[in-house]
Every structure is written in C-alpha cells, then in structure tokens.
Design an enzyme around this catalytic site. Structure first.
Site, PDB file in Angstrom:
ATOM      1  N   THR A  48       1.394  85.692  -9.427  1.00 47.84           N
ATOM      2  CA  THR A  48       2.456  86.034 -10.655  1.00 47.84           C
ATOM      3  C   THR A  48       3.338  85.444 -10.669  1.00 47.84           C
ATOM      4  O   THR A  48       4.503  84.294 -11.381  1.00 47.84           O
ATOM      5  CB  THR A  48       3.503  87.491 -10.582  1.00 47.84           C
ATOM      6  OG1 THR A  48       2.639  89.036 -10.441  1.00 47.84           O
ATOM      7  CG2 THR A  48       5.086  88.049 -11.347  1.00 47.84           C
ATOM      8  N   CYS A  49       3.074  84.938  -9.802  1.00 45.76           N
ATOM      9  CA  CYS A  49       4.437  83.523  -9.238  1.00 45.76           C
ATOM     10  C   CYS A  49       3.993  81.740  -9.685  1.00 45.76           C
ATOM     11  O   CYS A  49       4.620  80.943 -10.491  1.00 45.76           O
ATOM     12  CB  CYS A  49       4.124  82.925  -7.184  1.00 45.76           C
ATOM     13  SG  CYS A  49       4.524  84.980  -6.834  1.00 45.76           S
ATOM     14  N   SER A  50       2.373  81.772  -9.419  1.00 43.96           N
ATOM     15  CA  SER A  50       1.602  80.568 -10.182  1.00 43.96           C
ATOM     16  C   SER A  50       1.771  80.189 -12.044  1.00 43.96           C
ATOM     17  O   SER A  50       1.775  79.570 -12.565  1.00 43.96           O
ATOM     18  CB  SER A  50       0.530  80.635  -9.872  1.00 43.96           C
ATOM     19  OG  SER A  50       0.984  79.753  -8.383  1.00 43.96           O
TER      20      SER A  50
END
EC number: 1.11.1.27
Length: 161
Positions: A48-50
């Site tokens: 989700t972060c990337s």
C-alpha cells in the site's frame, strides 16, 4: 495521547541519506519556519505504501509547491538505508524528503505508533498525513485501516491547503 491539530511537533531526530552519507535532522531542522507536508507509512516497500500512498505525493509534487509548501516529507519506521533505497526505487529522490524513524521515536512521541507485531513487523507508524506550519500541526489525517491510503492521501491534503 495522539497529536492533534494545533499541537507543536515533539522534538525528535530523524536520519536521512545525503550524497555525503547519513545525516541526523532534528524536528527544528525540518519544520522551523516552513510549511511542510508530512505523511507517514507503516513501512517502505510495503504494497500500500509503495503502490498507493507515495505515488500520489510524487504525482502532485508541483501542485503542493504551487500552494506554498516548502517540503514534502515521508517518515517510516525503517533505517535510513532502506529509506534511501525506497527513494531511488520510486523516483522520489530530490522531490520528497525520506525520513528514517528507525526506533519509532517520532511515531511514539506523536501517538501515531502502531503495534504490527502480530504481522511480524514490530512497532511501526500508523498511516497518516499532516500539514505542519512552522512546527505546528494545521491538518491531520489518520487512516483507520492500515491497508488503505485515502484519508491520508495526497488529494485530501491538497484540498486542505
């Protein structure tokens, strides 16, 4: 207690990588006299972060600067070497300041820490975004579900500027 709008950020140190190697930056170094967009992620290179969170800030880099933002920064409970690799991998070098909160000092001091031990990740940061004006929080968005990046996404912060 979780930090709130109107609060001043706690005095902590972050690590970041420069062309000359690892550098320690204080909260004052980053936020004093500046308008800063800061977003926090549970971990560099996580899906989700990337794939969802960071890209919105990269895509809207110029829009943030056009609205008076001096610095866009991301913080994660990772070391500065991982953050540097993430910056290179994502094309964020020179656009976003990648801050390492390796011991979760900032996450804990702001009450934005997340116990992800059950998932094998230890203590991490909640997913959040904030606008910080001269060290004071003027907008704060904390994601309820760590696998989502809507409330804390770039579009929300652009609307709040």
């Amino acid at each position: 207690m979780t930090i709130e709008i109107g609060d001043t950020l706690p005095s902590v140190s972050f690590k970041t990588m420069t062309p000359d190697g690892s550098k320690v930056l204080s909260t004052a170094d980053i936020f004093s006299g500046k308008k800063v967009v800061l977003f926090g992620v549970p971990g560099a290179f996580t899906p989700t972060c990337s794939n969802n969170h960071l890209p919105g800030y990269l895509e809207n880099h110029d829009a943030f600067l056009a609205r008076g933002v001096d610095t866009i920064a991301v913080v994660a409970v990772n070391d500065q070497f991982v953050m540097q690799a993430w910056a290179r991998f994502t094309g964020g070098e020179g656009k976003i300041l990648f801050l390492a909160d390796g011991s979760a000092e900032f996450a804990k001091a702001t009450g934005l820490d997340l116990d992800a031990t059950a998932g094998g990740m230890g203590i991490r940061s909640k997913r959040f975004s904030m606008i910080v004006d001269d060290g004071k929080v003027t907008a704060l968005n904390i994601e309820e579900a760590p696998g989502q990046a809507v409330t804390s996404g770039a579009a929300t912060l652009l609307e709040q500027l």
